[in-house]
Design a protein around this motif. Structure first.
Motif, short mmCIF file in Angstrom:
data_model
loop_
_atom_site.label_atom_id
_atom_site.label_comp_id
_atom_site.label_asym_id
_atom_site.label_seq_id
_atom_site.Cartn_x
_atom_site.Cartn_y
_atom_site.Cartn_z
N GLN A 118 4.41 4.95 -28.17
CA GLN A 118 3.54 5.42 -27.04
C GLN A 118 3.19 4.33 -25.74
O GLN A 118 2.89 4.68 -24.84
CB GLN A 118 2.31 6.12 -27.61
N ALA A 119 3.07 2.92 -26.22
CA ALA A 119 2.56 1.90 -25.43
C ALA A 119 3.82 1.53 -24.56
O ALA A 119 3.74 0.77 -23.70
CB ALA A 119 2.12 0.66 -26.41
N MET A 121 6.61 3.92 -23.40
CA MET A 121 7.22 4.88 -23.09
C MET A 121 6.87 5.13 -21.52
O MET A 121 7.89 5.59 -20.74
CB MET A 121 7.17 6.45 -23.79
N ILE A 122 5.72 4.87 -20.93
CA ILE A 122 5.37 5.11 -19.82
C ILE A 122 6.04 4.03 -18.78
O ILE A 122 6.88 4.53 -17.81
CB ILE A 122 3.97 5.24 -19.54
N PRO A 123 5.95 2.71 -19.14
CA PRO A 123 6.66 1.45 -18.40
C PRO A 123 8.34 2.06 -18.58
O PRO A 123 8.83 1.54 -17.62
CB PRO A 123 6.50 0.36 -19.10
N SER B 251 -1.39 10.60 -29.22
CA SER B 251 0.02 10.45 -28.61
C SER B 251 0.20 11.45 -27.60
O SER B 251 0.82 11.18 -26.64
CB SER B 251 1.03 10.69 -29.78
N VAL B 254 -1.77 11.14 -24.47
CA VAL B 254 -1.13 10.14 -23.45
C VAL B 254 0.05 10.48 -22.85
O VAL B 254 -0.06 10.42 -21.49
CB VAL B 254 -0.86 8.76 -24.25
N PHE B 255 0.64 11.21 -23.38
CA PHE B 255 1.91 11.91 -23.04
C PHE B 255 1.60 12.85 -21.90
O PHE B 255 2.24 12.82 -20.68
CB PHE B 255 2.62 12.43 -24.16
N ALA B 258 0.04 10.90 -18.66
CA ALA B 258 0.96 10.29 -17.94
C ALA B 258 2.21 11.26 -17.18
O ALA B 258 2.29 11.53 -16.16
CB ALA B 258 1.63 9.24 -18.47
N PHE B 259 2.80 11.98 -17.96
CA PHE B 259 4.00 12.93 -17.69
C PHE B 259 3.68 14.43 -17.34
O PHE B 259 4.23 14.96 -16.50
CB PHE B 259 5.03 13.02 -18.73
N GLY B 267 -3.17 6.83 -18.10
CA GLY B 267 -2.17 7.24 -19.50
C GLY B 267 -1.89 5.91 -20.03
O GLY B 267 -1.78 5.73 -21.25
N GLN B 268 -1.14 4.72 -19.30
CA GLN B 268 -0.96 3.50 -19.98
C GLN B 268 -2.01 2.95 -20.43
O GLN B 268 -1.79 2.36 -21.57
CB GLN B 268 -0.16 2.58 -18.93
N ALA B 271 -2.67 4.27 -23.77
CA ALA B 271 -1.85 3.88 -24.69
C ALA B 271 -1.93 2.35 -25.10
O ALA B 271 -1.77 2.27 -26.35
CB ALA B 271 -0.31 3.83 -23.91
#
Lengths: 276, 296
Positions: A118-119, A121-123, B251, B254-255, B258-259, B267-268, B271
């Motif tokens: 999860q840390a 996936m965004i980057p 989890s 966060v998803f 961001a998305f 979001g990051q 995370a």
């Protein structure tokens, strides 16, 4: 002695009752996978009266079963072969080199195991997507990512094993004029069988079932793996649970078959892989 | 002739690195290290998923610390991790004791307890959605035991425990294998010795078996905690975070941040906070349980 036997029998009965509870969800899936939607709603617990086999053909179509199965097999096989190749070599290098660099590298690998995906996936999307390195959205990119995530634990497992192989074997090969790679390939690699089985099994189970990574990187429907495709039964088909149960059953079959073929190795692999 | 590692020339060392380590480490760096470092950097910027226009210092962290939904998700996750940690391991250890009794058929029992673990969280979540929503209410009605009469997934509180139940069902078989291995590796002579000393079964368990298999507890607790913290697919397929986003584990939170909502920087940041929480919890757990381990 008689009393001990009775006690054992009592515990065996307790265990059997628990086993029935553990198996019950799967029994429900089996029972309902051949019912039509009315029968599921009215009598989810009973045996099917009319067997609606078309649930399966329908589910295969809805989730593009064969394509998804092929995609999952492809990515799992490529990734596991690549993980075995890369991490056995890396572990050999680290186990046989006494430099500060190799010690630090090993520590970084071990520490990386607590980093949650999860840390990253965004980057990930920015780095590998269209505006970054623009990797194609397919099984090969996905396998490449799995190598990156799998290499730490696998190297760790190989490292422990290789450290116990006497160095005199390497020396003997070197004196006979073998190159380092040849030494690895002909002397070391053949001895790594048990740990290779452990590494392959642990990685296969994880990669086969993984959902989050492919859901972030696979955009193209034709490329989607089985767990992603199974998700079509979420929400949309809750009115037709018979169909959904048939789909879920189909998704479970490959891994369960794999388990019964490899039972001993899987159990041994989990036991061996849990040594930290 | 002494022919050891330290005698390798620098050239040989570089050559070995190039042959064995370069490619694996390059992939590891590109897939794991680079996104991680970039990800941490992005939390100090106004990153929108593509571009960074300015560095904002700790603004994202300040904003996240005041974000109520984030805190409720984190609290929920901690409760879920705690409940799973205790229940998964208690059940797994109990199962391990049951399936190590010397009787025919325990092999089949082991398989039954282990099977749920083979199957992915999405499938398990969908199965249990059907069970909680359809099968169990019918069962409750026909058997007269009212416990699962209402759909557990429709209420925040019971939906939380529904997730815990499915987690225990899923993970206990795996941890059971670890405990079985540990139980079987205890030398029989040690147990015989204690039997001669006149200990009963419970005393043998508490004073002999438990201390001798402390390492198995360290590992199982670590694995359970890690899996529970990172849980996503089961959460998604079972409750989807509902009702009203009250069962959203960190989890999924966060998803979505961001998305779903396109708030990439925050979001990051969430995370990264999640990573810090996991690291602290993992290190604490390992240090604490290592103290119970004995050298053999």
């Amino acid at each position: 002695m008689k009393r001990a036997k009775r006690i054992n029998l009592f515990f065996f009965l307790v265990a059997s009752v628990l086993a029935v509870v553990y198996a019950l969800p799967f029994v429900m899936v089996l029972l309902n996978s051949v019912k039509d939607k009315r029968a599921v709603r009215n009598d989810p617990l009973g045996l099917p009266t009319e067997w609606q086999w078309s649930n399966f053909t329908e589910a295969i179509r809805k989730m593009d079963y064969w394509q998804a199965l092929g995609n999952s097999l492809l990515v799992t096989i490529i990734a596991v072969v690549a993980i075995v190749a890369t991490s056995s070599m890396l572990a050999y290098y680290l186990a046989r080199s006494r430099t500060k660099f190799s010690a630090v590298t090993f520590l970084v690998l071990v520490a990386s195991m607590v980093v949650p995906f999860q840390a990253l996936m965004i980057p990930f999307v920015g780095l590998f997507g269209e505006r970054g390195l623009n990797l194609p959205s397919n099984q090969f990119s996905l396998a490449f990512f799995y190598v990156g995530f799998g290499v730490a634990l696998s190297t760790f497992l190989y490292h422990g094993f290789i450290s116990n192989i006497p160095y005199s074997l390497d020396e003997a090969a070197a004196i006979d004029g073998a190159s380092p790679f040849r030494t690895f390939r002909t002397i070391i690699l053949p001895m790594l069988g048990p740990v290779t089985a452990t590494v392959s099994i642990i990685n296969s189970l994880w990669i086969w079932n993984d959902f989050l990574l492919p859901s972030v990187v696979l955009i193209d429907t034709d490329q989607k793996t089985l767990p992603l495709k199974t998700f079509v039964f979420y929400g949309k088909y809750t009115s037709d649970y018979g169909l959904a149960m048939a789909g879920l059953l189909l998704s479970m079959i490959p891994i369960v078959v794999f388990y019964f073929l490899m039972q001993r190795r899987i159990i041994a692999g989990i036991s061996a892989g849990a040594v930290k | 002739m002494e022919f050891n590692v330290s005698m390798r020339s620098r050239r040989q060392e570089v050559q070995r690195f190039a042959v064995f380590a370069l490619i694996p480490l390059a992939i590891f760096a590109l897939v794991l290290v680079v996104p991680f470092v970039r990800g941490v950097y992005f939390t100090f910027t106004d990153w929108d998923g593509f571009d960074v226009t300015k560095v904002v210092g700790f603004d994202n962290y300040a904003a996240v610390f005041q974000d109520q939904p984030f805190w409720s998700s984190l609290t929920l996750t901690l409760a879920y991790v705690g409940a799973s940690l205790v229940l998964v391991n208690v059940v797994a250890f109990g199962l391990a004791l049951l399936v190590t009794i010397p009787l025919r058929g325990v092999g089949a029992l082991r398989t039954t307890f282990f099977i749920p673990n083979l199957i992915g969280g999405v499938i398990l979540g969908l199965i249990w959605q059907f069970l909680f929503g359809q099968a169990l209410p019918v069962l409750a009605e026909s058997s007269g035991i009212p416990i699962f009469q209402d759909n557990w997934l429709l209420d925040t509180n019971t939906a939380f425990w529904a997730m815990v139940i499915v987690t225990v069902w899923q993970m206990s078989g795996y941890m059971m294998i670890i405990y079985v291995t540990a139980l079987m590796s205890i030398e029989p002579e040690l147990l015989e010795a204690s039997l001669i000393d006149g200990t009963n079964a419970l005393q043998t368990l508490v004073y002999m078996k438990l201390p001798l298999m402390a390492q198995a507890f360290t590992i199982s607790l670590f694995l359970t905690m890690r899996n529970a913290f990172m849980g996503y697919d089961l959460n998604l397929a079972l409750t989807g975070g509902n009702p009203y986003r009250t069962t959203e584990l960190i989890s999924m939170h966060v998803f979505k941040e961001a998305f779903g909502f396109g708030n990439f920087a925050s979001g990051q940041t969430q995370a990264v906070i999640m990573f810090v929480v996991i690291s602290i919890a993992a290190i604490t757990q390992v240090i604490v349980s290592k103290r119970f381990e004995i050298e053999r």
